[in-house]
Design an enzyme around this catalytic site. Sequence first.
Site, PDB file in Angstrom:
ATOM      1  N   SER A 165      15.033  47.800 -20.560  1.00 38.09           N
ATOM      2  CA  SER A 165      15.736  48.754 -21.384  1.00 38.09           C
ATOM      3  C   SER A 165      15.946  48.102 -22.827  1.00 38.09           C
ATOM      4  O   SER A 165      16.028  46.848 -22.759  1.00 38.09           O
ATOM      5  CB  SER A 165      17.236  49.301 -20.847  1.00 38.09           C
ATOM      6  OG  SER A 165      17.852  48.082 -20.632  1.00 38.09           O
ATOM      7  N   GLU A 166      15.741  48.913 -23.873  1.00 41.12           N
ATOM      8  CA  GLU A 166      15.960  48.148 -25.078  1.00 41.12           C
ATOM      9  C   GLU A 166      16.843  48.959 -25.915  1.00 41.12           C
ATOM     10  O   GLU A 166      16.594  50.374 -26.240  1.00 41.12           O
ATOM     11  CB  GLU A 166      14.775  48.289 -25.866  1.00 41.12           C
ATOM     12  CG  GLU A 166      13.590  47.531 -25.243  1.00 41.12           C
ATOM     13  CD  GLU A 166      13.655  46.026 -25.742  1.00 41.12           C
ATOM     14  OE1 GLU A 166      14.460  45.761 -26.431  1.00 41.12           O
ATOM     15  OE2 GLU A 166      12.742  45.212 -25.199  1.00 41.12           O
TER      16      GLU A 166
END
Length: 274
Positions: free
Chosen positions: A244-245
């Site tokens: 995830s970013e």
Amino acid sequence: MSSRDPFQSFTWHSDIFSCQSNDISSFYARLEEQASRLGLQARKLGDAGPHPLELYQSPAQKADQPSILISAGFHGEEAAGPWGLLYFLNELEPELFGQINLSLLPLVNPTGFKRGHRFNKLGQNPNRGFVLENGRGRSNQDTSSEGEILLAHSQLLAAASKDGILTCHEDVLLTDTYIYSFEANQHPGQFSRELRDALGHYFPIAQDGLIDDCPVQDGIIFNHFDLSFEAFLVRLGASVGVCSETPGQQSFDQRILANAAIIKRFVELTLAKR
């Protein structure tokens, strides 16, 4: 896109936790509190500078339950990952462990975290140099000291992540969110889309184009096999993988909540597959 400076320091204040993002003593104290409440078993894998690199696992793991690994804090300026994992633990009830084997690497790069900068104190990138050769992990010239420790325990980590690996990262340059995802499909499936949407509830989803020279479409960089930790574990046999970013240009507490939300959704989707 301008490249990240690995030694630029980023810190924020969290109203949720009433401390600075790089307050490592507060982080470890709160982690210990939750590990004790939940009965998590801590296993020291090695030392990252003056700090232990520990794997936490839910008690009484069972062979007939899915096993997932959640990791955070590979890059020290991506502080909402570790704090989001801690927020998730704060909300967690131990009854969940009767359904799923949970393993956690809450803070892989403590020396970077403490300084608020990307690399560890030796100037190494802890999310590179994970090479798979003849079914075994090996290091290369890009492997960090933390990476060497993780590679030495690759069998343990492969077993812990057989039903999925989620690693929580951030992109300090962006105001939009996106994910890297790995599935045994030609195109992103519902699993990838739901995890992207868990972040999209908090932030705008990145537009189609290139991010770090990778093609992003509908907020997803799909099946991008590099020498990162998550790609390594998928190569080793994890059935799915996600990185995830969250966007570092947005509110720090919102990023904490978004990281906690994607961890929760990852657990829910794993259980829904049973």
